[in-house]
Design an enzyme around this catalytic site. Structure first.
Site, PDB file in Angstrom:
ATOM      1  N   TYR A 179       0.825  -1.208   0.000  1.00  0.00           N
ATOM      2  CA  TYR A 179       0.000   0.000   0.000  1.00  0.00           C
ATOM      3  C   TYR A 179       0.861   1.261   0.000  1.00  0.00           C
ATOM      4  O   TYR A 179       0.693   2.142  -0.848  1.00  0.00           O
ATOM      5  CB  TYR A 179      -0.912  -0.007   1.222  1.00  0.00           C
ATOM      6  CG  TYR A 179      -1.916   1.121   1.264  1.00  0.00           C
ATOM      7  CD1 TYR A 179      -3.002   1.145   0.384  1.00  0.00           C
ATOM      8  CD2 TYR A 179      -1.791   2.157   2.182  1.00  0.00           C
ATOM      9  CE1 TYR A 179      -3.931   2.176   0.425  1.00  0.00           C
ATOM     10  CE2 TYR A 179      -2.718   3.185   2.235  1.00  0.00           C
ATOM     11  CZ  TYR A 179      -3.778   3.187   1.355  1.00  0.00           C
ATOM     12  OH  TYR A 179      -4.710   4.216   1.406  1.00  0.00           O
ATOM     13  N   GLY A 182       2.914   1.314  -3.122  1.00  0.00           N
ATOM     14  CA  GLY A 182       1.991   1.406  -4.248  1.00  0.00           C
ATOM     15  C   GLY A 182       1.505   2.829  -4.459  1.00  0.00           C
ATOM     16  O   GLY A 182       1.457   3.334  -5.587  1.00  0.00           O
ATOM     17  N   ASN A 208      -5.962   9.987   8.404  1.00  0.00           N
ATOM     18  CA  ASN A 208      -7.042   9.151   8.948  1.00  0.00           C
ATOM     19  C   ASN A 208      -8.404   9.829   8.841  1.00  0.00           C
ATOM     20  O   ASN A 208      -8.594  10.922   9.366  1.00  0.00           O
ATOM     21  CB  ASN A 208      -6.754   8.816  10.412  1.00  0.00           C
ATOM     22  CG  ASN A 208      -5.535   7.940  10.572  1.00  0.00           C
ATOM     23  OD1 ASN A 208      -4.417   8.393  10.360  1.00  0.00           O
ATOM     24  ND2 ASN A 208      -5.731   6.690  10.937  1.00  0.00           N
ATOM     25  N   ASP A 307       3.877  -0.079  12.217  1.00  0.00           N
ATOM     26  CA  ASP A 307       2.774   0.811  12.580  1.00  0.00           C
ATOM     27  C   ASP A 307       3.344   2.171  12.993  1.00  0.00           C
ATOM     28  O   ASP A 307       4.206   2.229  13.869  1.00  0.00           O
ATOM     29  CB  ASP A 307       1.977   0.213  13.741  1.00  0.00           C
ATOM     30  CG  ASP A 307       0.653   0.919  13.965  1.00  0.00           C
ATOM     31  OD1 ASP A 307      -0.184   0.857  13.065  1.00  0.00           O
ATOM     32  OD2 ASP A 307       0.485   1.524  15.042  1.00  0.00           O
ATOM     33  N   ARG A 309       4.215   5.607  14.759  1.00  0.00           N
ATOM     34  CA  ARG A 309       4.079   6.042  16.144  1.00  0.00           C
ATOM     35  C   ARG A 309       3.410   7.409  16.240  1.00  0.00           C
ATOM     36  O   ARG A 309       2.775   7.721  17.240  1.00  0.00           O
ATOM     37  CB  ARG A 309       5.454   6.094  16.807  1.00  0.00           C
ATOM     38  CG  ARG A 309       6.092   4.720  17.026  1.00  0.00           C
ATOM     39  CD  ARG A 309       7.576   4.831  17.267  1.00  0.00           C
ATOM     40  NE  ARG A 309       8.255   5.334  16.075  1.00  0.00           N
ATOM     41  CZ  ARG A 309       9.571   5.588  16.010  1.00  0.00           C
ATOM     42  NH1 ARG A 309      10.329   5.394  17.068  1.00  0.00           N
ATOM     43  NH2 ARG A 309      10.106   6.026  14.892  1.00  0.00           N
ATOM     44  N   ARG A 311       1.283  10.539  13.774  1.00  0.00           N
ATOM     45  CA  ARG A 311       0.720  10.912  12.481  1.00  0.00           C
ATOM     46  C   ARG A 311      -0.104  12.180  12.667  1.00  0.00           C
ATOM     47  O   ARG A 311      -1.116  12.181  13.354  1.00  0.00           O
ATOM     48  CB  ARG A 311      -0.158   9.764  11.960  1.00  0.00           C
ATOM     49  CG  ARG A 311      -0.734   9.941  10.575  1.00  0.00           C
ATOM     50  CD  ARG A 311       0.306  10.064   9.501  1.00  0.00           C
ATOM     51  NE  ARG A 311       1.247   8.983   9.407  1.00  0.00           N
ATOM     52  CZ  ARG A 311       0.997   7.788   8.869  1.00  0.00           C
ATOM     53  NH1 ARG A 311      -0.198   7.485   8.426  1.00  0.00           N
ATOM     54  NH2 ARG A 311       1.947   6.883   8.784  1.00  0.00           N
TER      55      ARG A 311
END
Length: 356
Positions: A179, A182, A208, A307, A309, A311
């Site tokens: 992802y 990509g 998000n 993941d 830490r 964002r």
């Protein structure tokens, strides 16, 4: 003639091309509304795509929704199907298509880790081959094209908040790379088509996002927490819950899309669209428990590989160039999203299975 629920595969694509071209040629000859645009939304049956289709239809445009239902749902389109200017085509964009359009939005790709990791090769194909097919379509018809990229191009960032100039810290050989890489590759294709062929591009990096029409099995943090809380299940927090995210309500995001696509001054470089309000995952879990009145307990599991830490978007460019910033507070957005999931979870089992 009616395109609603039309399903195709590569064998019938030529028939579809002629069919749609005939319809739109007739429509244009009989219409005096020159401002009405023919807009293709790839991934239009998904969470974000269906909200975008609704916005475009409300503005009076003709919309063709293209989706392969890898994560999109027909339920998301039910209220749109009655519109005479809405058409649906079941098609995977890794196969070529030829539809005469004025604008293209590329939202076609699973966005949650469980879904895009389920078939990583197809995820990569969607981002690269799918983008290539849509860019060639845009070049053929001189259509403006919009790419839904992602904050995942920043990886696990060493710069905080993340401006568009940050090159990122992405693992090209991990479970999320299909992802992350990509989407980075798709951005490169868009840039090169603009430079080499003069295609009018717009690229948004989405942070998000949450809201109605997310899938109950979406696998992202907001939907996971709400569904678990409403079911009275333990809420799964990965890691110690101190990792941060910035949550943008879907209506704010779609407004950002609109302003970028129709900005009077063409912007051909990526623009962050997201809410700069930053929350820990643990705090989000507590807030959702409180808002749902749930007796769920928080349990901690190991943090997934790669993941991020932290964002949080730097939205300086969006503010200065688009006059955009989010207006919907997290509590207000969560209220609407919780109400949506309450409705989803109270459906008869067969209905819920069909919707998913």
């Amino acid at each position: 003639m009616d395109l609603h629920n039309l399903q195709i595969d590569a064998r019938f694509s030529l028939i579809l091309e002629v069919f749609v071209a005939t319809i739109f040629k007739s429509s244009n000859e009989n219409s005096n509304q020159k401002s009405v645009r023919r807009i293709l939304v790839a991934g239009g049956a998904g969470f974000l795509g269906s909200h975008l289709c609704e916005r475009l239809l409300n503005e009076g445009h003709s919309v063709i929704c293209v989706d392969n239902f890898s994560t999109g749902r027909m339920e998301n389109l039910h209220q749109l199907l009655s519109s005479d200017t809405f058409s649906f085509v079941r098609h995977d964009i890794i196969e070529p298509l030829d539809l005469p359009v004025d604008e293209i939005y590329n939202l076609a790709c699973p966005a949650s880790p469980p879904h895009y990791q389920a078939d990583p090769v197809h995820t990569m194909k969607t981002n690269v081959i799918g983008s290539l097919n849509l860019l060639e379509l845009a070049s053929r018809y001189q259509a403006r094209i919009f790419q839904a990229s992602t904050s995942e191009v920043y990886g696990d960032p060493h710069v905080h908040p993340q401006p568009e100039s940050y090159w990122g810290n992405v693992n090209s050989f991990g479970p999320r790379s299909c992802y992350d890489e990509g989407k980075r590759s798709a951005e490169t294709l868009f840039y090169d088509f603009h430079k080499q062929h003069g295609v009018d591009i717009r690229i948004v990096r989405i942070f998000n996002t949450y809201g109605p029409r997310m899938r109950p099995d979406d696998g992202r943090v907001v939907s996971n927490f709400i569904v678990q809380a409403l079911k009275g299940e333990d809420i799964t927090v990965y890691g110690d819950g101190s990792q941060t995210r910035s949550f943008c309500y879907v209506d704010d995001l779609i407004e950002g899309f609109h302003r970028l696509m129709y900005c009077p001054q063409a912007i051909h470089t990526p623009v962050n669209i997201g809410n700069p309000g930053e929350f820990t995952v643990g705090a989000l879990a507590e807030q959702i428990i409180d808002m749902t009145g749930s007796r769920s307990k928080i349990v901690h599991h190991s943090l997934p590989v790669d993941d991020p830490r932290q964002r949080r978007p730097d939205i300086t460019a969006a503010k200065q160039e688009l006059g955009w910033e989010p207006t919907i507070a997290l509590a207000d957005g969560l209220k609407s999203t919780i109400a949506y999931f309450e409705g989803q979870l109270t459906k008869p089992t067969g209905k819920l299975a069909e919707a998913a």
